[in-house]
Design a protein around this motif. Structure first.
Motif, short mmCIF file in Angstrom:
data_model
loop_
_atom_site.label_atom_id
_atom_site.label_comp_id
_atom_site.label_asym_id
_atom_site.label_seq_id
_atom_site.Cartn_x
_atom_site.Cartn_y
_atom_site.Cartn_z
N TRP A 162 -3.98 9.36 -2.88
CA TRP A 162 -2.87 9.38 -1.92
C TRP A 162 -3.41 9.45 -0.49
N HIS A 163 -4.42 10.28 -0.25
CA HIS A 163 -5.01 10.36 1.09
C HIS A 163 -5.59 9.01 1.50
N VAL A 210 0.83 -1.20 0.00
CA VAL A 210 0.00 0.00 0.00
C VAL A 210 0.86 1.25 0.00
N TRP A 211 1.97 1.23 0.75
CA TRP A 211 2.87 2.39 0.75
C TRP A 211 3.44 2.63 -0.64
N ALA A 261 -2.10 2.88 4.83
CA ALA A 261 -0.73 2.44 5.09
C ALA A 261 -0.29 2.82 6.49
N PHE A 278 1.37 10.05 -4.74
CA PHE A 278 1.84 11.27 -4.11
C PHE A 278 2.76 12.06 -5.04
N ALA A 301 0.76 4.25 -2.68
CA ALA A 301 0.48 5.59 -2.16
C ALA A 301 1.54 6.59 -2.62
N LEU A 353 -4.84 5.91 0.38
CA LEU A 353 -3.84 4.86 0.55
C LEU A 353 -2.89 5.15 1.70
N SER A 354 -2.51 6.42 1.88
CA SER A 354 -1.58 6.73 2.97
C SER A 354 -2.23 6.53 4.33
N SER A 355 -3.52 6.83 4.45
CA SER A 355 -4.19 6.58 5.73
C SER A 355 -4.25 5.08 6.03
#
Length: 798
Positions: free
Chosen positions: A765-766, A724-725, A772, A732, A728, A768-770
């Motif tokens: 990005w929001h 996931v990172w 991750a 980004f 993400a 996936l980063s949340s």
């Protein structure tokens, strides 16, 4: 008559004397005007000419004459047709006595001078001898109406100025020299449209404006920002327009070429030698396309919100299912251990013997059966230190052992440590409240300023995918931050469940909870979950109006999260000597302070980078020394001698791990000093993330080297989080906007929505980063679950 009656009421003279007095006043006033003020109005000649479209009129304007051109044309209610006035001044040196053109229309008057003088930066003056102005169409209720308008030409030049005048109808979309504009009427059933302006030319810099239907239209560089919405543009421009903002259900799209390109990131012309020197702007023209298309409907808003909620509610459901499975497995595990314990006891006391077992002893089955009866519960042996009686209390002796175990660094009272680490949670909750309130107030003010002034250059949106809702200009960028809040809350619930289970185990005096596994302190986990929720809230605030002045809102709690994760990793094996909450938050506050300084003063400032690099290097050395020697070092006259010895033993004779890591940290400081990146906040955040990743990789490697294993749940979380990172970071680095450039240059990076016609790359990005970050927190929470049944004197410190 009014003057006469008023005079009578005061002085009461007769009517004859009043008439004589008024006649004398009129004669004196006329004599004064003729002799002293030169009011010889009768000497000026006024000429009116009937004129036609598409005919060029060559004439001369003098101070003693005034020419009026009379035009008429048919205006249709269902057809919009522009009229363009084009003027050329043929005489030289007319800047001191320009020609004034006044266009008188129905319900509107437009005036301008030629040569037209426009001012740029530092009061630069740009004269335009060729001027074209487009007249707005006056409203009409009739199906067809013949309307008249007049062009008055006058000047104060006594020598005479030659000019050309041409009136024509606008038929094509082409921006020439100064301005052009178009009219758009909302169709039935369409409440929101997006106006897109595209050009293959970067320069000249232009201004795109959306104005209400009114005359005259503000279509010059010095007045285009007076009303409506506007933004600078190079190749791309986009503004979302709502019907509710325009009572006439229509608007003008006005595009103006600026006199200078500096506002769009272009080069600035030379500085004039004299203050009043005129600068030739040259031929500044630009070809562009204007497209007006309907925006998304309300159904798409609903689908976007349901999509966002569905993704993160699914994690709640998945967590509930995993908790049910884990609960069932734990019950089965207890029954298996109970049977092992019964067989163990029966081998000692014989069959048929009745046993009375305490609840606490019964629940410590696996610890007892898995440990030799002759092994010590402490890794400290008296033989190692001869006859020191205070070995259990002297931390200077304990911490200088060659191989430390967790039991050596878990000697303090658990209740004291629990309260100490709970301070992390209460402090960050207090910081979050006091930090968020002024932030919310400020971004609301930003949004209000944007809505009132119409200046779209204040906020750096992705204008091609910015969906308004209410007073918010980009609701989708705010909604996508919901994942941080929901997953942060879910993580708090997971931690709360573990905390309750552990507390009950301690109340029952279970040996596993007292002397086995990594000491469980949940204060930092609560702080991490709160920080994730605050990151979502402040990121949403930042995306209300993203720009360089409030970028720290989006990154402040990212520093917090990185710092708390590092502290939690260190706390796992060093529970007694971890930093206090006050020290940790003070250090993080210093980092955020330098982040703000870097954003404001760091761009191209060598002095700032030198100071920051020195502080960065000293802080890295100090922190590395503190961690490596576990706080057992002192600053005195012998510090230099000891440093030289450490460098010789750890760097020259052998390259140890700490020295290698320090070299990596110092190399990053050198990179910053040499390259001096423009985005200082992201550079500082990258340092924090790199430190966290290096420490996490070190922890995993040392865990495996110590003979420990990674549980199935932790392994799944690690693999899932890594994937996931990766995705993400891909989204980004798409870079849909950047406040490091001018607003016009930032818009060149804008892109259309990619998911449900509602979310763009940064929204993904929001999402996936949340996810991750949530997965990373779960890794930290479950990574040492395999040690829950291992004695602490068997768990190594690293």
């Amino acid at each position: 008559m009014f003057l006469r009656s008023c005079w009578k009421s005061r002085h009461k003279p007769d009517s004859g004397s009043v008439l004589v007095w008024l006649q004398l006043r009129y004669v004196a006033l006329l004599w004064l005007c003729v002799t002293h003020l030169g009011c010889a109005g009768a000497e000026k000649t006024v000429v009116q000419k009937d004129a036609e479209f598409d005919i060029t009129y060559n004439d001369t304007a003098r101070s003693d004459n005034q020419t009026i051109y009379a035009f008429n044309h048919t205006v249709s209610r269902n057809r919009t047709e522009g009229v363009r006035v084009t003027v050329d001044v043929l005489s030289e040196g007319t800047e001191s006595s320009p020609i004034l053109f006044v266009v008188r229309q129905k319900q509107a008057v437009l005036s301008f001078q030629v040569p037209l003088i426009l001012r740029g930066l530092y009061q630069r003056k740009y004269p335009y001898a060729h001027v074209g102005r487009t007249l707005c169409q006056p409203p009409t209720r009739a199906l067809a109406e013949t309307q008249y308008f007049f062009v008055d030409v006058s000047t104060l030049s006594s020598l005479g100025t030659h000019y050309q005048l041409r009136i024509s109808r606008v038929e094509r979309i082409y921006l020439f020299f100064l301005i052009t504009y178009f009219k758009y009427v909302f169709p039935d059933g369409v409440d929101t449209v997006i106006v897109k302006v595209n050009s293959e030319m970067t320069f000249p810099c232009s201004v795109m404006s959306i104005q209400d239907i009114q005359c005259p239209v503000y279509d010059l560089d010095n007045n285009v920002a007076f009303i409506g919405m506007y933004q600078t543009m190079t190749k791309k421009g986009a503004i979302t327009v709502q019907r509710k903002d325009f009572p006439s259900n229509s608007f003008y799209v006005v595009v103006v070429v600026k006199t200078e390109d500096e506002a769009c990131g272009g080069p600035l012309r030379f500085y004039p030698l004299r203050p009043d020197e005129l600068i030739d702007a040259g031929n500044r023209s630009k070809t562009l396309d204007v497209v007006v298309s309907p925006a998304i409907k309300s159904e798409v808003y609903v689908m976007g919100m349901l999509f966002c909620l569905g993704i993160f509610l699914s994690f709640y459901l998945l967590t509930f299912l995993v908790a049910c499975v884990e609960n069932k497995r734990s019950v089965h595990h207890i029954s298996v251990v109970y049977s092992k314990y019964c067989r163990y006891i029966m081998s000692y006391v014989g069959v048929g013997t009745q046993l009375s077992l305490s609840g606490s002893f019964l629940r410590s089955l696996e610890s007892v059966t898995g440990r030799s009866r002759h092994e010590s519960l402490s890794s400290v042996e008296e033989d190692d230190y001869d006859t020191l009686a205070d070995i259990d209390s002297d931390k200077n002796i304990v911490r200088t052992k060659k191989y430390l175990c967790v039991s050596d660094l878990a000697r303090k009272d658990k209740r004291v440590l629990s309260k100490k680490y709970q301070i992390y949670f209460w402090n960050i909750a207090t910081i979050g409240v006091f930090y968020a309130l002024p932030v919310i107030q400020l971004v609301i003010t930003y949004q209000t300023v944007v809505n009132v002034t119409g200046n779209q250059d204040i906020c750096y949106y992705n204008f091609l995918c910015a969906h308004p809702l209410g007073n918010l200009s980009a609701f989708n960028n705010i909604l996508s931050n919901l994942g941080y809040v929901m997953l942060g809350l879910l993580f708090l619930l997971i931690v709360l469940q573990r905390d309750i289970i552990h507390s009950k185990a301690l109340e029952r005096n279970e040996l596993n909870a007292l002397e086995c596994g990594i000491p469980k302190h949940f204060g930092l986990f609560y702080a991490m979950g709160t920080a994730l929720m605050m990151e979502g809230l402040l990121s949403a605030c930042y995306h209300v109006c993203p720009n360089y002045t409030n970028f720290q809102f989006d990154t402040s709690f990212m520093y917090m999260i990185a710092g708390l994760c590092v502290l939690k990793l260190y706390q796992k094996r060093h529970p007694d000597i971890n930093a206090s909450a006050y020290t940790a938050y003070a250090c993080l506050a210093a980092v955020i302070f330098f982040s703000v300084l870097g954003v404001v003063f760091g761009k191209g400032n060598m002095v700032f980078w030198i100071v920051f690099s020195v502080i960065h290097i000293l802080a890295t050395l100090l922190l590395s020394t503190q961690l490596y020697y576990m706080g057992r070092w002192r600053l005195d006259s012998g510090i230099l001698r000891r440093m030289v010895y450490v460098i010789y033993t750890d760097c020259i004779r052998q390259c140890s791990g700490p020295i290698t890591l320090c070299c990596l940290f110092l190399s990053r400081a050198a990179y910053g000093l040499l390259e001096r990146p423009n985005d200082f906040a992201s550079y500082l955040l990258a340092i924090a993330i790199c430190n966290l990743l290096l420490y996490f990789a070190f922890y995993i490697i040392m865990k495996l080297r110590s003979g420990e294993r990674i549980g199935c749940m932790s392994l799944v979380c690690i693999l899932f989080t890594a994937v996931v990172w990766g995705f993400a970071l891909f989204f980004f680095f798409q870079g849909l906007s950047t406040w490091q450039k001018t607003p016009a240059e930032s818009r060149e990076h804008n892109r259309d929505c990619i998911v449900l016609s509602f979310f763009d790359d940064h929204d993904i990005w929001h999402f996936l980063s949340s996810i991750a970050m949530f997965g990373s927190f779960l890794v930290l929470l479950t990574m040492d679950d395999d040690l829950d049944d291992v004695q602490r004197d068997k768990i190594f410190v690293f």
